[in-house]
Structures are given as structure tokens and as C-alpha cells.
Design a protein around this motif. Sequence first.
Motif, PDB file in Angstrom:
ATOM      1  N   TRP A 380      60.232  76.805 -47.265  1.00 20.44           N
ATOM      2  CA  TRP A 380      59.300  76.341 -46.389  1.00 20.44           C
ATOM      3  C   TRP A 380      57.973  75.522 -46.836  1.00 20.44           C
ATOM      4  CZ3 TRP A 380      62.423  76.135 -42.048  1.00 20.44           C
ATOM      5  CH2 TRP A 380      63.472  77.210 -42.246  1.00 20.44           C
ATOM      6  N   SER A 381      57.840  75.444 -48.123  1.00 18.62           N
ATOM      7  CA  SER A 381      56.593  74.930 -48.473  1.00 18.62           C
ATOM      8  C   SER A 381      56.224  73.643 -47.701  1.00 18.62           C
ATOM      9  CB  SER A 381      56.487  74.809 -50.012  1.00 18.62           C
ATOM     10  OG  SER A 381      56.641  75.926 -50.750  1.00 18.62           O
ATOM     11  N   ASP A 382      57.380  72.702 -47.860  1.00 19.27           N
ATOM     12  CA  ASP A 382      56.815  71.511 -47.353  1.00 19.27           C
ATOM     13  C   ASP A 382      56.567  71.480 -45.767  1.00 19.27           C
ATOM     14  OD1 ASP A 382      56.704  68.637 -48.301  1.00 19.27           O
ATOM     15  OD2 ASP A 382      57.988  68.114 -46.544  1.00 19.27           O
ATOM     16  N   ALA A 383      57.128  72.357 -44.923  1.00 23.08           N
ATOM     17  CA  ALA A 383      56.953  72.553 -43.588  1.00 23.08           C
ATOM     18  C   ALA A 383      55.426  72.987 -43.327  1.00 23.08           C
ATOM     19  CB  ALA A 383      57.890  73.523 -43.026  1.00 23.08           C
ATOM     20  N   VAL A 384      54.825  74.006 -44.233  1.00 26.51           N
ATOM     21  CA  VAL A 384      53.609  74.604 -44.315  1.00 26.51           C
ATOM     22  C   VAL A 384      52.650  73.495 -44.485  1.00 26.51           C
ATOM     23  CG1 VAL A 384      51.953  76.287 -45.100  1.00 26.51           C
ATOM     24  CG2 VAL A 384      54.418  76.998 -44.605  1.00 26.51           C
ATOM     25  N   TYR A 385      52.910  72.782 -45.569  1.00 25.19           N
ATOM     26  CA  TYR A 385      51.975  71.584 -46.259  1.00 25.19           C
ATOM     27  C   TYR A 385      51.861  70.708 -44.860  1.00 25.19           C
ATOM     28  CZ  TYR A 385      53.142  73.263 -50.711  1.00 25.19           C
ATOM     29  OH  TYR A 385      53.224  74.029 -52.089  1.00 25.19           O
ATOM     30  N   GLY A 386      52.998  70.255 -44.404  1.00 25.23           N
ATOM     31  CA  GLY A 386      52.722  69.351 -43.277  1.00 25.23           C
ATOM     32  C   GLY A 386      51.822  69.692 -42.256  1.00 25.23           C
ATOM     33  N   ALA A 387      52.215  70.662 -41.641  1.00 30.55           N
ATOM     34  CA  ALA A 387      51.442  71.358 -40.590  1.00 30.55           C
ATOM     35  C   ALA A 387      49.765  71.446 -40.874  1.00 30.55           C
ATOM     36  CB  ALA A 387      52.059  72.761 -40.007  1.00 30.55           C
ATOM     37  N   LEU A 388      49.500  71.952 -41.972  1.00 29.83           N
ATOM     38  CA  LEU A 388      48.258  72.198 -42.450  1.00 29.83           C
ATOM     39  C   LEU A 388      47.462  70.783 -42.274  1.00 29.83           C
ATOM     40  CD1 LEU A 388      48.577  74.225 -45.650  1.00 29.83           C
ATOM     41  CD2 LEU A 388      47.388  74.885 -43.746  1.00 29.83           C
ATOM     42  N   VAL A 389      48.012  69.764 -43.010  1.00 37.16           N
ATOM     43  CA  VAL A 389      47.465  68.345 -43.062  1.00 37.16           C
ATOM     44  C   VAL A 389      47.158  67.770 -41.670  1.00 37.16           C
ATOM     45  CG1 VAL A 389      47.867  65.945 -43.667  1.00 37.16           C
ATOM     46  CG2 VAL A 389      48.518  67.718 -45.242  1.00 37.16           C
ATOM     47  N   THR A 390      48.241  68.044 -40.758  1.00 39.65           N
ATOM     48  CA  THR A 390      48.197  67.585 -39.348  1.00 39.65           C
ATOM     49  C   THR A 390      46.965  68.094 -38.548  1.00 39.65           C
ATOM     50  OG1 THR A 390      50.346  66.889 -39.410  1.00 39.65           O
ATOM     51  CG2 THR A 390      49.187  66.889 -37.207  1.00 39.65           C
ATOM     52  N   ARG A 391      47.244  69.546 -38.606  1.00 32.26           N
ATOM     53  CA  ARG A 391      46.041  70.175 -37.669  1.00 32.26           C
ATOM     54  C   ARG A 391      44.560  69.924 -38.154  1.00 32.26           C
ATOM     55  NH1 ARG A 391      48.982  68.979 -33.273  1.00 32.26           N
ATOM     56  NH2 ARG A 391      50.848  69.695 -33.481  1.00 32.26           N
ATOM     57  N   VAL A 392      44.657  70.537 -39.742  1.00 30.69           N
ATOM     58  CA  VAL A 392      43.283  70.357 -40.069  1.00 30.69           C
ATOM     59  C   VAL A 392      42.431  69.109 -40.096  1.00 30.69           C
ATOM     60  CG1 VAL A 392      42.042  70.323 -42.524  1.00 30.69           C
ATOM     61  CG2 VAL A 392      43.905  72.174 -41.923  1.00 30.69           C
ATOM     62  N   SER A 393      43.349  68.056 -40.125  1.00 30.40           N
ATOM     63  CA  SER A 393      42.706  66.840 -39.947  1.00 30.40           C
ATOM     64  C   SER A 393      42.351  66.369 -38.589  1.00 30.40           C
ATOM     65  CB  SER A 393      43.823  65.678 -40.176  1.00 30.40           C
ATOM     66  OG  SER A 393      44.281  65.584 -41.546  1.00 30.40           O
ATOM     67  N   ASP A 412      53.418  75.175 -34.992  1.00 27.96           N
ATOM     68  CA  ASP A 412      54.262  74.048 -35.748  1.00 27.96           C
ATOM     69  C   ASP A 412      55.383  74.287 -36.601  1.00 27.96           C
ATOM     70  OD1 ASP A 412      52.810  72.098 -34.168  1.00 27.96           O
ATOM     71  OD2 ASP A 412      51.389  71.531 -36.028  1.00 27.96           O
ATOM     72  N   ILE A 413      54.914  75.278 -37.449  1.00 30.76           N
ATOM     73  CA  ILE A 413      55.813  76.069 -38.438  1.00 30.76           C
ATOM     74  C   ILE A 413      56.886  76.557 -38.083  1.00 30.76           C
ATOM     75  CG2 ILE A 413      55.771  77.553 -40.451  1.00 30.76           C
ATOM     76  CD1 ILE A 413      52.905  76.770 -41.028  1.00 30.76           C
ATOM     77  N   ALA A 414      56.437  77.622 -37.064  1.00 29.65           N
ATOM     78  CA  ALA A 414      57.528  78.429 -35.970  1.00 29.65           C
ATOM     79  C   ALA A 414      58.605  77.511 -35.670  1.00 29.65           C
ATOM     80  CB  ALA A 414      56.816  79.162 -35.174  1.00 29.65           C
ATOM     81  N   THR A 415      58.174  76.422 -34.879  1.00 31.43           N
ATOM     82  CA  THR A 415      58.852  75.520 -34.424  1.00 31.43           C
ATOM     83  C   THR A 415      59.842  74.817 -35.518  1.00 31.43           C
ATOM     84  OG1 THR A 415      57.295  74.892 -32.724  1.00 31.43           O
ATOM     85  CG2 THR A 415      59.336  73.333 -33.055  1.00 31.43           C
ATOM     86  N   LYS A 416      59.321  74.524 -36.456  1.00 33.11           N
ATOM     87  CA  LYS A 416      60.181  74.104 -37.633  1.00 33.11           C
ATOM     88  C   LYS A 416      61.379  74.997 -38.007  1.00 33.11           C
ATOM     89  CE  LYS A 416      60.358  70.379 -40.811  1.00 33.11           C
ATOM     90  NZ  LYS A 416      60.324  68.932 -40.652  1.00 33.11           N
ATOM     91  N   VAL A 417      60.889  76.182 -38.381  1.00 32.34           N
ATOM     92  CA  VAL A 417      61.892  77.187 -38.573  1.00 32.34           C
ATOM     93  C   VAL A 417      63.031  77.352 -37.419  1.00 32.34           C
ATOM     94  CG1 VAL A 417      62.227  79.617 -39.080  1.00 32.34           C
ATOM     95  CG2 VAL A 417      60.309  78.435 -39.936  1.00 32.34           C
ATOM     96  N   LYS A 418      62.727  77.569 -36.372  1.00 31.56           N
ATOM     97  CA  LYS A 418      63.551  77.422 -35.269  1.00 31.56           C
ATOM     98  C   LYS A 418      64.463  76.241 -35.145  1.00 31.56           C
ATOM     99  CE  LYS A 418      63.760  78.069 -30.315  1.00 31.56           C
ATOM    100  NZ  LYS A 418      63.078  78.361 -28.998  1.00 31.56           N
TER     101      LYS A 418
END
Length: 422
Positions: A380-393, A412-418
Amino acid sequence: MKKTKTMLAALAVGLLTSTAAVAGDVRIMWYSDGVEGEVLKDLLDRFMKENPGINVILDNVSYSVVKEQLPVQLEAGNGPDIARVTNLKAQSQHWLDLRPLVADPAYWDKNFGEQADWMRPDGSNQISGFMTQITIAGGFANKTLFDQAGVAIPDKNATWDDWAKAATQVAKSQQVPFPMALDRSGHRLSGPNLAYGGNYIGADGKPAPLNEGTKNFLKNFVGWVGDGTMSKDVWVSAAGSTYRAAADDFINGQVVYYYSGSWQVPNFSTKIGTNFDWVATGSPCGPTNCTGMTGGAGLVAVKYTKNPKEVAKVMDYLASEPIVKEFSERTLFLPAHKGVLAKGLDFKTDDSQAKAALNAFVEAGKSLSDLARKLPGWLWSDAVYGALVTRVSQAAAGEMTVDEAFARIDSDIATKVKDTGN
């Protein structure tokens, strides 16, 4: 319906590198941070002279193509025959198993086994490819600016706050636009997050909600963007999770302290030259530790290839000890090959700054936390990285509060997992 949309999306981006249909053709999708594309082309030209029945086509693309367009192609069952990628685990269902195809699987296990799990489906012993280099995140300081400002460069035990204070002092003295810059990347944010006590992995192995350690650093980071300590240009210049490096800003003397990683060394050696002095600093410390992040780019075979035997022959060549050694020495990369590492390297540069920086990154690798070593192989690393970038930006741009960003990251991450059904 979902598959139809995916295929249409793939067509929309033009299928820049579709699976080779001609017998003997092997198409490689490749991106470069520095000179590695030129080195690879030279090595492949040599391979084709020795193997006239195999035509290797090298497509040099931007990193954004690999990150954003390649996944769409793969989902449609298309793509190149071989690709250089950083999102290894999450896309591992698309990689070809080279184990029955390479000349000596035991050679691959012995020399590339330590990172093999980063790029294969969980629970398998698949050989998907090899790491073109091992990377370590860390900082670079413009030594000339520090010297001219009469400010001492913080030592290896300095904190993020120490660096922010020193870089701000230098920037004001030397009238530099930004004291600090950090790549627009979730991977790059993760080193300091972990140094502040962050942990993305829950007890069940799935993503956990952001903890206080991660939130504490991200609050500091968004605050630094807001007050000008950290370059705003890097973080609000693009939408979504688009990658944006600050390398050119550092090269042009617009940033005092730049947090990126070891892959920038050949780039800086080539482009900075004698314009100013620069040093690699390792990673600043947080309350928990002084870790950065490890990772790297892997060269993987794509299972949709129509020429698997030829692909395996190309991969065997590029993964061979003499070729890995030559590639690493010419590109100034830290190799993943155990045999090459054990025998040592003679980096092909007269740049003493580059050699010192490479040694500094080797030293920084010794202080990586266990979690930093684990994340490259976590699904799940890439899912976390993507969510971090989008929302922190978005928080950095003032589009939402930091607390709202935290809630959206978790969502975002929970949705990706689901959506993946896991």
C-alpha cells in the motif's frame, strides 16, 4: 464496463509504448534523472551487435509518463516489454515471472534477492526484474551560500527545525528565494514523517490512520510552505499526485537546502559543475530518529510481452555483473547487486563533491529505520504516497485546513483499499 473505460483511457493517452508485436523486438520504457539513459543506450547498442536477432527499442519518457500513463496501459493488458518503474509492489500483478526464462535463477536470487520482494506478488518467489539502483533520500546544502553568509552547516544530529532556521538565515543574507525545498513526492515526505514517529502500517498489515507523529511533521511542513521557509512553487504548481522535483531550483542556486536523494548526485555533478560547492547531508532528525527513506527504480519485465524469451535475454544481459558494475560506475548510482557491492566500485568521475556525496549516502543508509526498509515492499505504499501528495498540496495551497487534509488522506487511502477488494 470498468474494463471498457480502462481500455478507452489507455487509447486516450496514445499507448505511447505498446507491446512489441514484431518477433525479436523488445521495447523498453525508460525515464532518467541524469545521464543513465545515455549509458543504457550505449550498453544496449553493444548488446544488439552481439545479438543481431534482437532489436531493442529504447523509449525515453518523462517520469510522469511512467507514473501516470503506464498504469493505464497495464490495466488494459498493454504496455512495453520492459519498464523502469518505482511503483513496484502495487503493480506486481503485471510483471512477467522471469524465473523459468532466465539462464540462471540462482544467480538472480543470490545477487538481487534482498529486494526481490519489492517487485513481486506477495507470497510468490517470482523473479520480476532487478533494481537499477538503490536510492536513499537525503538532503543537499549549497555550501557556497552557507560560507558566504557566514552560517555553519548543521551537523549530522541537526533537526528539521535546525535546518529550517539555518537555511532561512542564509536565504535572507544571500537574497535567495527559498530557504528549503522538498520534492513533491509522498516518498520524500515519508522520511521526515517516520523521523517524527510516523507509522503507516496497521496491525493487520493494511494502512492505518495517520498517527500523531505523521501529523506533527505535516503540520510543520504546511506551515513552512505558508511562511516561505519551504518552496511553495514545488507543492502548489501541479494537481493531484503529480511528481515535481526541485532539482533545477537547487541547480540554479534558488534553494539553500534541498531534500531529495542519492539519484540526484550525477545530475548535480553534470549540471552544477564548478558553479558552486554543494554537499550531501543525510536526513535531518525528528523526535524519533534521523531516518530517510530507501527505495529505487526497478527494471521489470511486463507479462503482456509477445517476446518473453527475447525479454529474458535482454534482462540477463543488463543484470549481469560486469554490466551492472559498468552501469553503476558510469551513472554514479548505488547498485543493488551483492557481488558488485562486495567487490567495490570505481565511480567514473573526477568530481570530488560527487564522490563525497555518494559516500555520505552510503553512511546515511546505516541509519535507516526498520520501517523505512519495509515500506518499499509494502503493497500500500504508493496509495499512501499519492494521498499524501494530493491532500498536503491542497492544504499548502490554502484550499483546505491541515486537519481536513488529514481526514481526506485517511479517506482516500481507505477507498483505495476498498476498491481493490483487499
